[in-house]
Scaffold this motif. Structure first.
Motif, short mmCIF file in Angstrom:
data_model
loop_
_atom_site.label_atom_id
_atom_site.label_comp_id
_atom_site.label_asym_id
_atom_site.label_seq_id
_atom_site.Cartn_x
_atom_site.Cartn_y
_atom_site.Cartn_z
N ALA A 231 0.85 -1.18 0.00
CA ALA A 231 0.00 0.00 0.00
C ALA A 231 0.90 1.24 0.00
CB ALA A 231 -0.90 -0.02 1.23
N TYR A 232 0.30 2.38 -0.26
CA TYR A 232 1.07 3.63 -0.25
C TYR A 232 1.77 3.76 1.10
CZ TYR A 232 2.06 8.65 -0.14
OH TYR A 232 2.67 9.87 -0.03
N ASN A 233 3.09 3.98 1.06
CA ASN A 233 3.88 3.94 2.29
C ASN A 233 5.04 4.92 2.20
OD1 ASN A 233 5.03 3.19 4.72
ND2 ASN A 233 6.03 1.37 3.89
N HIS A 248 8.55 -0.27 -8.81
CA HIS A 248 7.39 -0.18 -7.92
C HIS A 248 6.16 -0.80 -8.56
CE1 HIS A 248 4.73 1.31 -4.81
NE2 HIS A 248 5.73 1.96 -4.22
N THR A 278 -0.69 0.26 -4.51
CA THR A 278 -0.39 1.68 -4.62
C THR A 278 -0.81 2.18 -6.01
OG1 THR A 278 1.55 1.37 -3.20
CG2 THR A 278 1.40 3.44 -4.39
N ASP A 282 0.12 7.63 -6.78
CA ASP A 282 0.87 7.59 -5.52
C ASP A 282 2.26 7.01 -5.71
OD1 ASP A 282 -1.06 8.84 -4.04
OD2 ASP A 282 -1.92 7.00 -3.21
N VAL A 283 2.42 6.13 -6.69
CA VAL A 283 3.77 5.64 -7.01
C VAL A 283 4.65 6.82 -7.41
CG1 VAL A 283 5.15 4.26 -8.62
CG2 VAL A 283 3.05 3.32 -7.65
#
Length: 337
Positions: A231-233, A248, A278, A282-283
């Motif tokens: 997930a987006y992190n 990614h 993601t 957001d990547v």
């Protein structure tokens, strides 16, 4: 009425059949234009790998998820440093993709598994076995991954014990179980391996309901970070800070509903897709925060819907990243330095 004489093929023993199949396979490979043979078919491939200098990333499979078919292979990567091969994830078809890529599997040094979802570990055992049965597993290799990987290896050897022990007794082979050492990583972040050629660290990232390992490879020629599934992190951006190549996973949100419909699933499946991956936008944010020199999009979700074009993936990521973006393709080579 004249009867044509019937042909009765000779009955071949097991070793004769094996020799015949090997000769046929070798002939078929030689017939492929430009095909690079693996080490077991001759010394040329091994010689080429021994003289190879530099580092490169090879995208063996870029389709996210366990679904097979279509034009893309399931998740797998290789990092080649001065001819040494490091495999990252073992989705369906990884052995065949490694062959197509011309990798010298006799120089495979380690395997890294990001998480225990089938599209990333289904052919872990098969890759080791296929390398062994081809005669290329000649020295001990290491495998790294999350908790559960050691059990997977033990269960694989048990499942194929009859075949393996027959080949050991009949063909004089070494037990492959003695040539694989599994290491499980359960820390939040830290050193995984340093073999004097490559230094590898890992970061635990969220991939609900389980966790994922992102890997960073430091080579004499530059650094590669592979996200795995996450997930987006923002912590991943810090982990990947100033890397040369960020690889990614990528989710195209407008394609999620079509993916759910095709899979004949419901809201729970939709929520899993949205919450554990993601988005391409957001990547781009992660790549910018990391100050990555190059962004490589891979593990596409959805991964086999042809209406989602390369331009659509690239445009979505570029909304938040101004650097170089590569939309990954199977068997693509990306050089470092």
């Amino acid at each position: 009425v004249l009867m044509k004489p019937q042909f009765h093929p000779p009955v071949l023993g097991r070793r004769a059949l094996l020799r015949a199949s090997l000769m046929g396979a070798t002939g078929a490979m030689l017939a492929l234009p430009g095909a690079r043979l693996l080490a077991q078919t001759g010394s040329a491939g091994a010689s080429d790998a021994a003289s190879e200098k530099g580092a490169r990333l090879v995208l063996l499979g870029i389709k996210g998820g366990p679904r097979v078919g279509g034009t893309r292979s399931n998740p797998a990567n290789a990092i080649v440093v001065d001819g040494n091969v490091y495999i990252v994830d073992c989705g369906m078809g990884v052995s065949a993709q490694a062959f197509k890529a011309g990798l010298d599997m006799a120089r495979m040094r380690a395997i890294f598994i990001s998480h225990m979802h089938s599209d990333h570990e289904l052919e872990f055992g098969n890759l080791v076995y296929n390398t062994w049965v081809a005669g290329d597993l000649r020295q001990k290799i290491d495998a790294y991954g999350p908790k559960g990987l050691a059990d997977m290896a033990r269960n694989y050897w048990a499942t194929h014990g009859s075949d393996i022990h027959t080949r050991i007794a009949d063909e004089g082979r070494t037990d492959p179980a003695t040539l694989l050492e599994v290491h499980e990583f359960d820390a939040g972040e830290g050193l995984v391996m340093d073999d004097g050629v490559v230094r590898v660290t890992a970061l635990t990232t969220p991939h609900p309901p389980i966790k994922d390992l992102a890997y960073r490879f430091e080579t004499p020629y530059g650094s590669i970070v592979i996200s795995g599934d996450t997930a987006y992190n923002p912590a991943l951006a810090e982990f990947a800070r100033d890397c040369d190549v960020l690889v990614h996973e990528t989710l195209y949100v407008p394609g999620v509903d079509a993916l759910v419909k095709r899979a004949q699933q419901g809201e729970a499946f939709r929520n899993h897709i949205l919450n554990s991956h993601t988005s391409a936008e957001d990547v781009g944010k992660i790549a910018t925060q990391a100050r990555a020199k190059k962004l490589v999009l891979t593990h596409f979700v959805p991964g086999d819907m042809e209406w989602i074009t390369d331009e659509m993936w690239q445009k979505a990521a570029a909304t938040n990243y101004a650097g170089e973006i590569l939309v990954g393709h199977d068997l693509q080579n990306i050089a470092l330095g």
